[in-house]
Motif scaffolding. Structure first.
Motif, PDB file in Angstrom:
ATOM      1  N   TYR A 202       0.851  -1.193   0.000  1.00  0.00           N
ATOM      2  CA  TYR A 202       0.000   0.000   0.000  1.00  0.00           C
ATOM      3  C   TYR A 202       0.884   1.239   0.000  1.00  0.00           C
ATOM      4  O   TYR A 202       1.983   1.239   0.552  1.00  0.00           O
ATOM      5  CB  TYR A 202      -0.908   0.064   1.228  1.00  0.00           C
ATOM      6  N   TRP A 234      -4.734   3.272   9.506  1.00  0.00           N
ATOM      7  CA  TRP A 234      -5.146   2.516   8.324  1.00  0.00           C
ATOM      8  C   TRP A 234      -5.381   1.054   8.667  1.00  0.00           C
ATOM      9  O   TRP A 234      -4.721   0.494   9.546  1.00  0.00           O
ATOM     10  CB  TRP A 234      -4.055   2.589   7.244  1.00  0.00           C
ATOM     11  N   GLY A 239      -6.032  -1.661   3.467  1.00  0.00           N
ATOM     12  CA  GLY A 239      -5.359  -0.423   3.094  1.00  0.00           C
ATOM     13  C   GLY A 239      -6.248   0.797   3.210  1.00  0.00           C
ATOM     14  O   GLY A 239      -5.843   1.908   2.844  1.00  0.00           O
TER      15      GLY A 239
END
Length: 331
Positions: A202, A234, A239
């Motif tokens: 990510y 997060w 993600g």
């Protein structure tokens, strides 16, 4: 990443600027306070379970403490003969097996059970900015000033260089098994990446320099914060954004971060002595307080190098003042 994983001088400079504008939290006092460095510390880390702490100081070298008994376990010597060679970063493995310490030019791995050194290395080309160590000392992560992040396997000598960043690295972290890393730099980006392949998992974008990153050691969350006014949590599986920390100050800078075991709370430390407890799901601040400064320092400042949950009701802190402290969380 612990903390203390940026240099003391940089954080202290930020602290001096922010002390004038930071809001004043309540005058809560620690339940207990232990002095681990007489004239202050240059770096420190508390184990994720709150049982150990390690600190670096000019008079005591590197000291490993049993926080449950406040007992000194080991003192280690890593050359600290000049301002350019101070140990400014420390990380304790999630299973408390090893301690990683680093100056700008070299890093050392210590066995936390036997007290023995398990390696000493010097970096090439650029200075060390931040470090992390996996369980059993199996993997080491080094963030450097030239924008590279190096993943090292001490047993085999394998080195993987992550080249995703285009500018200086400020903060790194790694899951306990060493397979996933998080890094943030001056290029306004934090990357979550695979340490075996170097592939990006990510990319987390920010509007300014990413100054602090941290991973939940249970693999649920990532934390990224920049130099202006964005700090995010997060979801590591998707993600996607879980929440953004909500604060009214013009800016808040974080020097240490830790997720609670139950995944509901986040605790942060700052270069302004400030410690805050946050609700992960909402990003709301639940409470805040200030760690103790050194008695001989005016104005009364301290960088919070490391924070940890002892349990759901208590937090441990270690700061540049040389004190480790135990706090009650306001419910």
């Amino acid at each position: 990443m612990r903390v203390g994983k940026s240099t003391f001088l940089t954080l202290f400079a930020v602290a001096s600027l922010l002390l004038l504008s930071a809001c004043q939290p309540s005058g809560q006092q620690p339940l207990q306070k232990w002095q681990h460095a007489i004239e202050g510390a240059y770096a420190a880390d508390i184990a994720n379970d709150g049982k150990l702490s390690a600190s670096s100081s000019i008079h005591h070298g590197i000291s490993l403490w049993d926080l449950e008994k406040n007992a000194l376990l080991f003192q280690w010597s890593q050359q600290q003969d000049s301002a350019d060679n101070l140990v400014l970063a420390i990380d304790i493995a999630d299973n408390n097996s090893h301690v990683l310490t680093a100056s700008r030019e070299n890093f050392a791995l210590w066995n936390a059970t036997s007290g023995q050194s398990e390696g000493y290395w010097r970096v090439r080309e650029s200075s060390i900015r931040d470090i992390a160590v996996a369980n059993d000392g199996r993997f080491i992560l080094i963030g450097k000033g030239n924008g590279t992040v190096v993943h090292v396997t001490p047993a085999t000598g394998r080195r993987l260089e992550f080249l995703g960043h285009s500018e200086k690295i400020n903060s790194v972290d790694m899951l306990p098994n060493g397979r996933i890393a998080l890094s943030g730099g001056n290029d306004f980006v934090a990357y979550l990446w695979d340490t075996q392949s170097g592939q990006v998992i990510y990319r987390f974008n920010h509007p300014s320099r990413v100054t602090k990153v941290a991973l939940d050691h249970h693999g649920r969350y990532a934390f990224t914060a920049d130099s202006k006014k964005q700090a995010h949590i997060w979801d590591l599986k998707t993600g996607k954004l879980v929440s953004s920390l909500k604060y009214t100050n013009r800016q808040e800078v974080f020097s240490s971060v830790q997720f609670s075991k139950d995944g509901q709370l986040l605790v942060t430390g700052a270069p302004t002595r400030k410690v805050s407890v946050w609700d992960i799901s909402s990003g709301e601040r639940r409470s805040s307080f200030r760690v103790s400064p050194r008695d001989d320092i005016r104005p009364a400042g301290a960088v919070v190098y490391s924070v940890a949950f002892r349990d759901n009701s208590h937090i441990l802190t270690q700061s540049s003042s040389g004190y480790a402290e135990l706090w009650q969380i306001n419910q």
